[in-house]
Scaffold this motif. Structure first.
Motif, mmCIF file in Angstrom:
data_model
loop_
_atom_site.group_PDB
_atom_site.id
_atom_site.type_symbol
_atom_site.label_atom_id
_atom_site.label_comp_id
_atom_site.label_asym_id
_atom_site.label_seq_id
_atom_site.Cartn_x
_atom_site.Cartn_y
_atom_site.Cartn_z
ATOM 1 N N LYS A 139 0.831 -1.202 0.000
ATOM 2 C CA LYS A 139 0.000 0.000 0.000
ATOM 3 C C LYS A 139 0.865 1.251 0.000
ATOM 4 N N VAL A 140 0.353 2.297 -0.640
ATOM 5 C CA VAL A 140 1.128 3.526 -0.808
ATOM 6 C C VAL A 140 0.431 4.695 -0.117
ATOM 7 N N ASP A 141 1.203 5.759 0.107
ATOM 8 C CA ASP A 141 0.689 6.947 0.788
ATOM 9 C C ASP A 141 0.109 7.969 -0.184
ATOM 10 N N ILE A 142 0.677 8.008 -1.389
ATOM 11 C CA ILE A 142 0.256 8.997 -2.389
ATOM 12 C C ILE A 142 0.201 8.329 -3.759
ATOM 13 N N ILE A 143 -0.856 8.613 -4.505
ATOM 14 C CA ILE A 143 -0.949 8.207 -5.906
ATOM 15 C C ILE A 143 -1.225 9.458 -6.732
ATOM 16 N N VAL A 144 -0.441 9.655 -7.783
ATOM 17 C CA VAL A 144 -0.623 10.792 -8.688
ATOM 18 C C VAL A 144 -0.864 10.235 -10.089
ATOM 19 N N ASP A 145 -2.030 10.511 -10.651
ATOM 20 C CA ASP A 145 -2.341 10.055 -12.008
ATOM 21 C C ASP A 145 -2.009 11.166 -12.996
ATOM 22 N N ASP A 146 -0.859 11.014 -13.646
ATOM 23 C CA ASP A 146 -0.437 11.924 -14.713
ATOM 24 C C ASP A 146 -0.164 11.083 -15.958
ATOM 25 N N GLY A 147 -1.096 10.169 -16.243
ATOM 26 C CA GLY A 147 -0.917 9.211 -17.323
ATOM 27 C C GLY A 147 -1.485 9.678 -18.643
ATOM 28 N N SER A 148 -2.365 8.866 -19.223
ATOM 29 C CA SER A 148 -2.895 9.162 -20.559
ATOM 30 C C SER A 148 -3.883 10.319 -20.556
ATOM 31 N N HIS A 149 -4.528 10.561 -19.405
ATOM 32 C CA HIS A 149 -5.556 11.595 -19.229
ATOM 33 C C HIS A 149 -6.851 11.274 -19.973
ATOM 34 N N LYS A 150 -6.939 10.081 -20.560
ATOM 35 C CA LYS A 150 -8.203 9.678 -21.174
ATOM 36 C C LYS A 150 -9.207 9.391 -20.065
ATOM 37 N N ASN A 151 -10.426 9.854 -20.256
ATOM 38 C CA ASN A 151 -11.408 9.803 -19.180
ATOM 39 C C ASN A 151 -11.658 8.390 -18.665
ATOM 40 N N ASP A 152 -11.839 7.433 -19.567
ATOM 41 C CA ASP A 152 -12.100 6.066 -19.112
ATOM 42 C C ASP A 152 -10.871 5.461 -18.443
ATOM 43 N N HIS A 153 -9.671 5.852 -18.886
ATOM 44 C CA HIS A 153 -8.443 5.365 -18.257
ATOM 45 C C HIS A 153 -8.341 5.875 -16.815
ATOM 46 N N VAL A 154 -8.629 7.151 -16.634
ATOM 47 C CA VAL A 154 -8.545 7.762 -15.302
ATOM 48 C C VAL A 154 -9.477 7.051 -14.322
ATOM 49 N N ILE A 155 -10.699 6.791 -14.766
ATOM 50 C CA ILE A 155 -11.691 6.158 -13.894
ATOM 51 C C ILE A 155 -11.303 4.716 -13.578
ATOM 52 N N THR A 156 -10.867 3.974 -14.598
ATOM 53 C CA THR A 156 -10.442 2.584 -14.388
ATOM 54 C C THR A 156 -9.268 2.514 -13.418
ATOM 55 N N THR A 157 -8.299 3.399 -13.596
ATOM 56 C CA THR A 157 -7.121 3.411 -12.726
ATOM 57 C C THR A 157 -7.505 3.725 -11.290
ATOM 58 N N PHE A 158 -8.375 4.704 -11.109
ATOM 59 C CA PHE A 158 -8.813 5.068 -9.760
ATOM 60 C C PHE A 158 -9.526 3.900 -9.081
ATOM 61 N N GLU A 159 -10.451 3.279 -9.779
ATOM 62 C CA GLU A 159 -11.222 2.194 -9.174
ATOM 63 C C GLU A 159 -10.334 0.996 -8.829
ATOM 64 N N THR A 160 -9.255 0.817 -9.590
ATOM 65 C CA THR A 160 -8.344 -0.298 -9.326
ATOM 66 C C THR A 160 -7.375 0.012 -8.194
ATOM 67 N N LEU A 161 -6.836 1.224 -8.164
ATOM 68 C CA LEU A 161 -5.761 1.547 -7.224
ATOM 69 C C LEU A 161 -6.230 2.114 -5.887
ATOM 70 N N TYR A 162 -7.404 2.705 -5.846
ATOM 71 C CA TYR A 162 -7.840 3.354 -4.598
ATOM 72 C C TYR A 162 -7.826 2.405 -3.400
ATOM 73 N N PRO A 163 -8.220 1.145 -3.560
ATOM 74 C CA PRO A 163 -8.156 0.230 -2.409
ATOM 75 C C PRO A 163 -6.737 0.008 -1.880
ATOM 76 N N TYR A 164 -5.718 0.293 -2.695
ATOM 77 C CA TYR A 164 -4.325 0.087 -2.283
ATOM 78 C C TYR A 164 -3.701 1.347 -1.682
#
Length: 252
Positions: A139-164
């Protein structure tokens, strides 16, 4: 003098040029350990200048500065050039002197790894890849999404990583102006389009008040009980994860 400098640079490999610049940047960073904005300028990241994220990051991250944190950033930068990118990773490394910095990128950027910086190759929408990475680093303390910025990518990444994300951890999403750009899956005509990043996260405040719902009529929202606050800035969203189990003040 300029011509001599140009000739010297021409003879140096991209790897060697980067090493020299890194030494210079590290020396300059010594004088500005508490200023994320100055560190962003020194390391030439667009988190200040093109964007204006660093003051907001400082306000949210400063309590963690001297902690042994783990930070994961989605996106290294520099596209498929082996020795380009990684500027913000080095900025984070200098701001968090005891932190470990991780990143993922669709391209192979392992040549940019160094002490306290580790990079994985893979897609931010590959859920199994993301889960394997999190099982590896924990588990991590900070997650920064500066990736593809595609809307569906952002949402998928958040839903996958937020539990960690750890309790009281911070999740940041950059460049959310793509919510209004067609080529990123955004929509500037229907501002209530649920598929855009902005509209997905506009619903998050409801999860903060989930105990006030009549649950016989309303479905429990995603992440209910695990969002403490959400902050909207210009092109930036920051979410604070913390157990939210305050008793309801419902008068029904």
């Amino acid at each position: 003098m300029i011509k001599i400098k140009e000739k010297i640079i021409e003879r140096l490999s991209p790897k060697r040029i980067r090493q020299i610049r890194n030494i210079r940047d590290d020396l300059l960073s010594i004088f500005f350990p508490f200023s994320l904005t100055r560190l962003a300028q020194i390391h030439r990241t667009d988190k200040w200048g093109r964007h204006y994220y660093t003051p907001h990051y400082y306000n949210h991250f400063r309590r963690l500065k001297f902690k042994r944190i783990k930070l994961l950033e989605i996106g290294v930068g520099g596209y498929d050039y082996a020795y380009k990118g990684g500027r913000s990773l080095r900025m984070w490394k200098r701001f968090f002197p005891f932190g470990r910095i991780y990143s993922i990128d669709i391209f192979d950027k392992k040549s940019l790894q160094e002490n306290r910086i580790k990079i994985f190759q893979g897609s931010q929408i590959d859920r199994e890849f993301l889960k394997r990475i999190m099982l590896d680093i924990g588990k991590v303390d900070i997650i920064v999404d500066d990736g593809s910025h595609k809307n569906d990518h952002v949402i998928t990444t958040f839903e996958t990583l937020y539990p960690y994300l750890k309790e009281e951890g911070i999740y940041a999403i950059e460049d959310v102006e793509t919510s209004y750009l067609d080529k990123f899956g955004g929509d500037s005509e229907d501002l209530s389009n649920p598929r855009t990043t902005m509209n997905y996260f506009k619903a998050v405040p409801d999860t903060i008040n989930y105990l006030e719902y009549d649950h016989s009529k309303t479905q429990m929202p995603k992440h209910a009980g695990y969002v403490n606050s959400i902050h909207f800035y210009h092109n930036l969203i920051i979410i604070i994860k913390k157990s939210n189990n305050e008793k309801s003040s419902n008068y029904r």
